[in-house]
Design a protein around this motif. Structure first.
Motif, mmCIF file in Angstrom:
data_model
loop_
_atom_site.group_PDB
_atom_site.id
_atom_site.type_symbol
_atom_site.label_atom_id
_atom_site.label_comp_id
_atom_site.label_asym_id
_atom_site.label_seq_id
_atom_site.Cartn_x
_atom_site.Cartn_y
_atom_site.Cartn_z
ATOM 1 N N ALA A 43 0.823 -1.215 0.000
ATOM 2 C CA ALA A 43 0.000 0.000 0.000
ATOM 3 C C ALA A 43 0.856 1.264 0.000
ATOM 4 O O ALA A 43 0.472 2.280 -0.588
ATOM 5 N N GLN A 91 3.570 1.799 -1.560
ATOM 6 C CA GLN A 91 4.197 2.117 -2.844
ATOM 7 C C GLN A 91 3.329 3.048 -3.686
ATOM 8 O O GLN A 91 3.809 3.618 -4.667
ATOM 9 N N TYR A 92 2.058 3.196 -3.311
ATOM 10 C CA TYR A 92 1.175 4.097 -4.048
ATOM 11 C C TYR A 92 1.267 5.538 -3.547
ATOM 12 O O TYR A 92 0.641 6.430 -4.126
ATOM 13 N N PRO A 119 2.945 8.983 -3.381
ATOM 14 C CA PRO A 119 3.948 9.660 -4.226
ATOM 15 C C PRO A 119 5.169 10.064 -3.399
ATOM 16 O O PRO A 119 5.072 10.430 -2.227
#
Length: 201
Positions: free
Chosen positions: A30, A32-33, A35
């Motif tokens: 989660a 890695q989403y 920014p």
């Protein structure tokens, strides 16, 4: 008027923070989403907000601050401002020198330069007294030293006031007399007239 009484220390907040940090290892899918600019912004905010209360950063701000707007720092009470600026410039020079060495081909000598800071700190004894260094570079937080200084000043003022009161008490006291006539003294008792009754004619 509301007054701040204090903070009760508890370990629950720190425990939850470290538990969430540990759980973040299992949430990489989660995370890695998120920014990267958002993460950099969070880290930048955390870094800037942690600068508040650091003595070095507070002393840097004194360079562009008029004397009448300077906060009531404990070291400004006991150390001249020019020596405060000299100590700050010494620290800033050492910081810039370490940063330049770390990002240069001579970065291998960086640990030796960190060790050299010990000798630089010892050389400050030539420019500053032990009392000044105790206020500028001490392990005791400033707020503790300020409370101790205020308590000492209060005790000294109270002692001075009591001394002045005692001096006033020892001054001669003048009692005004209503008349200048001498006060008649009672006659001595004559034991020969005991038991004699006087009859008025």
């Amino acid at each position: 008027m509301p007054r701040f009484l204090g903070i009760r220390e508890q370990r629950l907040t720190g425990l939850l923070i470290f538990l969430l940090m540990g759980c973040s290892v299992f949430m990489t899918g989660a995370l890695q989403y998120i920014p990267m600019p958002v993460l950099y912004g969070v880290f930048l905010y955390m870094g800037v907000s942690s600068l508040k209360g650091i003595q070095f950063f507070d002393r840097l701000k004194l360079f562009g601050m008029p004397a009448k707007h300077q906060p009531d720092f404990i070291y400004l009470r006991h150390v001249p401002l020019r020596k405060v600026h000299l100590f700050t410039l010494t620290q800033l020079t050492c910081l810039v020198l370490l940063w330049v060495i770390k990002h240069s081909p001579a970065a291998i000598v960086f640990p030796m330069m960190v060790l050299a800071l010990v000798f630089i700190r010892k050389m400050l004894d030539w420019c500053f007294s032990n009392r000044e260094l105790s206020y500028l570079d001490d392990l005791m937080p400033d707020w503790k030293k300020k409370n101790l200084d205020d308590a000492t000043k209060t005790i000294e003022e109270e002692s001075q006031r009591m001394l002045n009161t005692n001096k006033d008490d020892t001054a001669p006291v003048q009692i005004p007399m209503e008349s200048r006539n001498p006060v008649p003294t009672p006659k001595a008792h004559d034991p020969r007239i005991d038991g004699i009754t006087f009859i008025d004619e």
